[in-house]
Design an enzyme around this catalytic site. Structure first.
Site, PDB file in Angstrom:
ATOM      1  N   GLU A  71      64.456  20.216  29.874  1.00 15.03           N
ATOM      2  CA  GLU A  71      64.145  19.061  28.732  1.00 15.03           C
ATOM      3  C   GLU A  71      62.382  19.297  29.120  1.00 15.03           C
ATOM      4  OE1 GLU A  71      62.398  15.321  27.533  1.00 15.03           O
ATOM      5  OE2 GLU A  71      62.284  15.628  29.368  1.00 15.03           O
ATOM      6  N   HIS A  82      45.803  34.164  36.843  1.00 17.35           N
ATOM      7  CA  HIS A  82      47.081  34.699  35.840  1.00 17.35           C
ATOM      8  C   HIS A  82      47.914  35.141  36.650  1.00 17.35           C
ATOM      9  CE1 HIS A  82      43.023  35.213  33.674  1.00 17.35           C
ATOM     10  NE2 HIS A  82      43.278  34.159  33.724  1.00 17.35           N
ATOM     11  N   CYS A 109      39.701  29.102  38.165  1.00 17.20           N
ATOM     12  CA  CYS A 109      39.754  30.527  38.093  1.00 17.20           C
ATOM     13  C   CYS A 109      39.958  30.338  39.855  1.00 17.20           C
ATOM     14  CB  CYS A 109      38.893  31.360  38.071  1.00 17.20           C
ATOM     15  SG  CYS A 109      38.814  32.708  38.839  1.00 17.20           S
ATOM     16  N   ASP A 157      40.009  28.166  32.504  1.00 20.17           N
ATOM     17  CA  ASP A 157      40.957  29.583  32.243  1.00 20.17           C
ATOM     18  C   ASP A 157      41.882  28.245  31.487  1.00 20.17           C
ATOM     19  OD1 ASP A 157      40.547  31.986  33.551  1.00 20.17           O
ATOM     20  OD2 ASP A 157      41.047  31.619  35.473  1.00 20.17           O
TER      21      ASP A 157
END
Length: 128
Positions: A66, A84, A43, A50
């Site tokens: 790949e 996020h 965070c 997180d």
């Protein structure tokens, strides 16, 4: 205290790049789905870790990413201070830049922290 050398896995993560290979079936629409259940970042406000599961779904154009390269790339977020929202958007931007898919969706399902559960979904569609 003795300073320790960088471990081989840490080196691999640091040196990792998103590697692609030619789509074995160009011209055919198909979907590749990848689940990354061990995504971590920090965070940017509190520094707390997180944890999330990332779901990648895409229809390749000329290149496919790949899988080991994706693993190393995702692990590079481990000590990164990022929200996020920005993390999921940045993953999308980097994967799109690497393989230029026809379509890609990234969903970040973050583990609840402080009674808050966050799910971020972002999409990309290739221009004609």
């Amino acid at each position: 205290m003795q300073e320790t050398a960088m471990k081989y896995g840490e080196r691999a993560i640091e040196e990792g790049q998103l590697i692609t290979f030619p789509n074995p079936r160009p011209g055919r629409h198909y979907t590749i789905e990848i689940t990354l259940p061990e995504f971590t970042c920090k965070c940017p406000f509190s520094g707390y870790p997180d944890f999330a599961t990332l779901y990648v779904s895409y229809s390749p154009h000329e290149k496919v990413v790949e899988l080991k390269a994706i693993k190393l790339y995702i692990n590079s977020y481990r000590d990164r201070y990022i929200s996020h929202e920005e993390a999921v958007n940045q993953v999308l931007d980097d994967l799109v830049a690497a393989c230029d898919p026809l379509y890609m969706q990234i969903k970040g399902d973050f583990a609840p922290r402080g009674n808050v559960h966050t799910v971020i979904t972002v999409e990309h569609r290739r221009s004609a």
